[in-house]
Design a protein around this motif. Structure first.
Motif, PDB file in Angstrom:
ATOM      1  N   LEU A  80      37.615  37.827  56.157  1.00 54.91           N
ATOM      2  CA  LEU A  80      37.267  38.692  54.731  1.00 54.91           C
ATOM      3  C   LEU A  80      36.199  40.078  55.476  1.00 54.91           C
ATOM      4  O   LEU A  80      36.650  41.048  54.834  1.00 54.91           O
TER       5      LEU A  80
ATOM      6  N   PRO B  16      31.464  39.595  51.689  1.00 55.09           N
ATOM      7  CA  PRO B  16      32.458  38.748  51.227  1.00 55.09           C
ATOM      8  C   PRO B  16      31.771  37.228  51.349  1.00 55.09           C
ATOM      9  O   PRO B  16      32.366  36.238  50.438  1.00 55.09           O
ATOM     10  N   TRP B  19      31.396  36.033  47.758  1.00 52.18           N
ATOM     11  CA  TRP B  19      32.723  35.647  47.186  1.00 52.18           C
ATOM     12  C   TRP B  19      33.118  34.184  47.602  1.00 52.18           C
ATOM     13  O   TRP B  19      33.413  33.386  46.622  1.00 52.18           O
ATOM     14  N   GLN B  46      42.316  33.485  51.236  1.00 51.04           N
ATOM     15  CA  GLN B  46      41.968  34.770  51.824  1.00 51.04           C
ATOM     16  C   GLN B  46      42.661  35.961  51.166  1.00 51.04           C
ATOM     17  O   GLN B  46      42.331  37.037  50.583  1.00 51.04           O
ATOM     18  N   PHE B  49      41.274  36.735  47.890  1.00 52.24           N
ATOM     19  CA  PHE B  49      40.181  37.499  47.717  1.00 52.24           C
ATOM     20  C   PHE B  49      40.629  39.021  48.010  1.00 52.24           C
ATOM     21  O   PHE B  49      39.924  39.716  47.386  1.00 52.24           O
ATOM     22  N   LEU B  68      40.845  34.820  39.393  1.00 57.32           N
ATOM     23  CA  LEU B  68      41.286  34.581  40.480  1.00 57.32           C
ATOM     24  C   LEU B  68      42.229  33.402  41.041  1.00 57.32           C
ATOM     25  O   LEU B  68      43.009  33.621  41.988  1.00 57.32           O
TER      26      LEU B  68
END
Lengths: 107, 197
Positions: A80, B16, B19, B46, B49, B68
Motif C-alpha cells: 500500500l 497505510p 488502515w 489491497q 484499500f 470498506l
C-alpha cells in the motif's frame, strides 16, 4: 422396481427446487421419489444442510480465526505504501521510491 | 517514506499502516471464506484499500468498516466474474464427469453408484471445526472455476440469480444445473475427505 424418477433426476430436481417452484407434476414426482428412496432423502438433507452451513459460515466470519500475522501485515503495508507513493495512482512504482510521480521537489 | 498531507487531509492517509491495523484483519476475515487462498484474499484487500483511497474520503474510523466491506464485496464478485470468463470453455458445461460418476445404471434407472453415507455431526460442531472448513475450502478450490464462481456468487455472496446469469453469461437453467453440480462435487468431496475419514 422402476421409479417415476431416477435418483440422478431426483438429485437434479432437488437443486432446481431450491431456485424456483417446480411445476405441480414434477413436485409430485420428486416427493414420491423421496418417499420411497432413503438415499435421495439423505442426499437432500445433506445438500440443504450444506447450504445452511455455508450461509452461516460467510455471515459469521469470526468462526474462522484469521489473524493478521506480522508477515501479512507487513506485506500489506509495504504494497500500500508503494501504491500510495504514486500520487495519480496510474502506475505502480518501479522500485525507485525517491521520485514519486516524476515531480522531484527542489528546495 | 512520508507523504505529507499538504492539502489538509487527515494524516491517516499518509500512512497505510494505520488502515491495515484498523481494518486489515476484519477485511481479510471477510475475504478468506470466499476466495480460495490467502494471497488472493490479500490482493483483494489491497485493491479495496486502494479504491477507498481513490474515493477520497478515507478517515480511518470504525464506521467506515461497512463501507470498506461493500467495496471488498464488489472486488470479490469481480474476481469471480473474471475467473469465470477467463476459463469459459465453449460447450464445456454440457456434462460433468464427477456428477455422472455419482450414479450408475441400476434396473433401468440411474441410481446412486454409492449411496450418500451417514453424516453424524451437528451444525454447531461443524461450524466450530476449523479442520472441516479447511477441507471445505480445499473442496471448493477443486471445483471447475465456473462452478466455483456460480457457487460463491449465488450461495455465499447472495447475488441475485439474474445477476449471476448475466455475469457468467448463462441461462437460468444453466445456473441451477451448475449449482447442482457444484453441490454434488462438494458433497462427495466432503464425504470422502471429512465424514468417512
Amino acid at each position: 422396481m422402476k421409479r417415476f424418477t431416477s435418483c440422478k433426476e431426483a438429485a437434479k430436481a432437488v437443486a432446481e427446487a431450491m431456485e424456483h417452484d417446480l411445476p405441480l407434476y414434477r413436485r409430485f414426482a420428486l416427493n414420491f421419489h423421496l418417499l420411497v428412496c432413503s438415499a435421495c432423502r439423505r442426499y437432500r438433507s445433506q445438500v440443504i444442510g450444506l447450504n445452511r452451513l455455508v450461509r452461516r459460515h460467510v455471515r459469521e466470519p469470526n468462526q474462522v480465526v484469521v489473524e493478521l500475522d506480522s508477515d501479512t501485515r507487513q506485506r500489506l503495508v509495504d504494497r500500500l505504501r508503494q501504491a500510495n507513493a504514486t500520487p495519480t495512482g496510474g502506475t505502480l512504482s518501479t522500485g525507485n521510491d525517491h521520485t514519486p510521480g516524476g515531480t522531484p521537489v527542489t528546495p | 517514506m512520508n507523504h505529507p498531507g499538504m492539502d489538509g487531509k487527515p494524516d491517516v492517509r499518509s500512512d497505510p499502516a494505520t488502515w491495515v491495523d484498523a481494518h486489515g484483519a476484519a477485511l481479510l476475515a471477510y475475504a478468506m471464506p470466499r476466495v480460495r487462498d490467502q494471497l488472493t484474499a490479500e490482493d483483494l484487500v489491497q485493491e479495496t484499500f486502494l479504491a477507498a483511497l481513490k474515493a477520497d474520503n478515507f478517515r480511518g474510523d470504525a464506521q467506515e468498516r461497512t463501507w470498506l466491506i461493500s467495496i471488498l464485496r464488489n472486488k470479490i464478485c469481480d474476481h469471480f466474474r473474471r475467473l469465470a470468463r477467463e476459463r469459459a470453455q465453449p460447450g464445456g458445461d454440457a456434462v460433468d464427469v464427477v456428477e455422472d460418476a455419482q450414479f450408475a445404471p441400476h434396473m433401468g434407472s440411474d441410481g446412486w453408484a454409492k449411496a450418500p453415507g451417514r453424516w453424524l455431526v451437528d451444525d454447531e460442531t461443524l461450524m466450530a471445526n476449523r479442520e472441516f472448513w479447511e477441507i471445505f475450502h480445499s473442496c471448493l478450490g477443486a471445483l471447475p472455476s465456473r462452478q466455483a464462481a456460480a457457487f460463491v456468487l449465488r450461495m455465499m455472496e447472495d447475488v441475485e440469480a439474474e445477476r449471476v446469469c448475466q455475469d457468467l453469461e448463462i441461462t437460468a437453467t444453466n445456473l441451477w444445473v451448475m449449482l447442482h453440480r457444484a453441490r454434488c462435487r462438494l458433497r462427495a468431496c466432503l464425504e470422502e475427505r471429512w465424514f468417512t475419514s
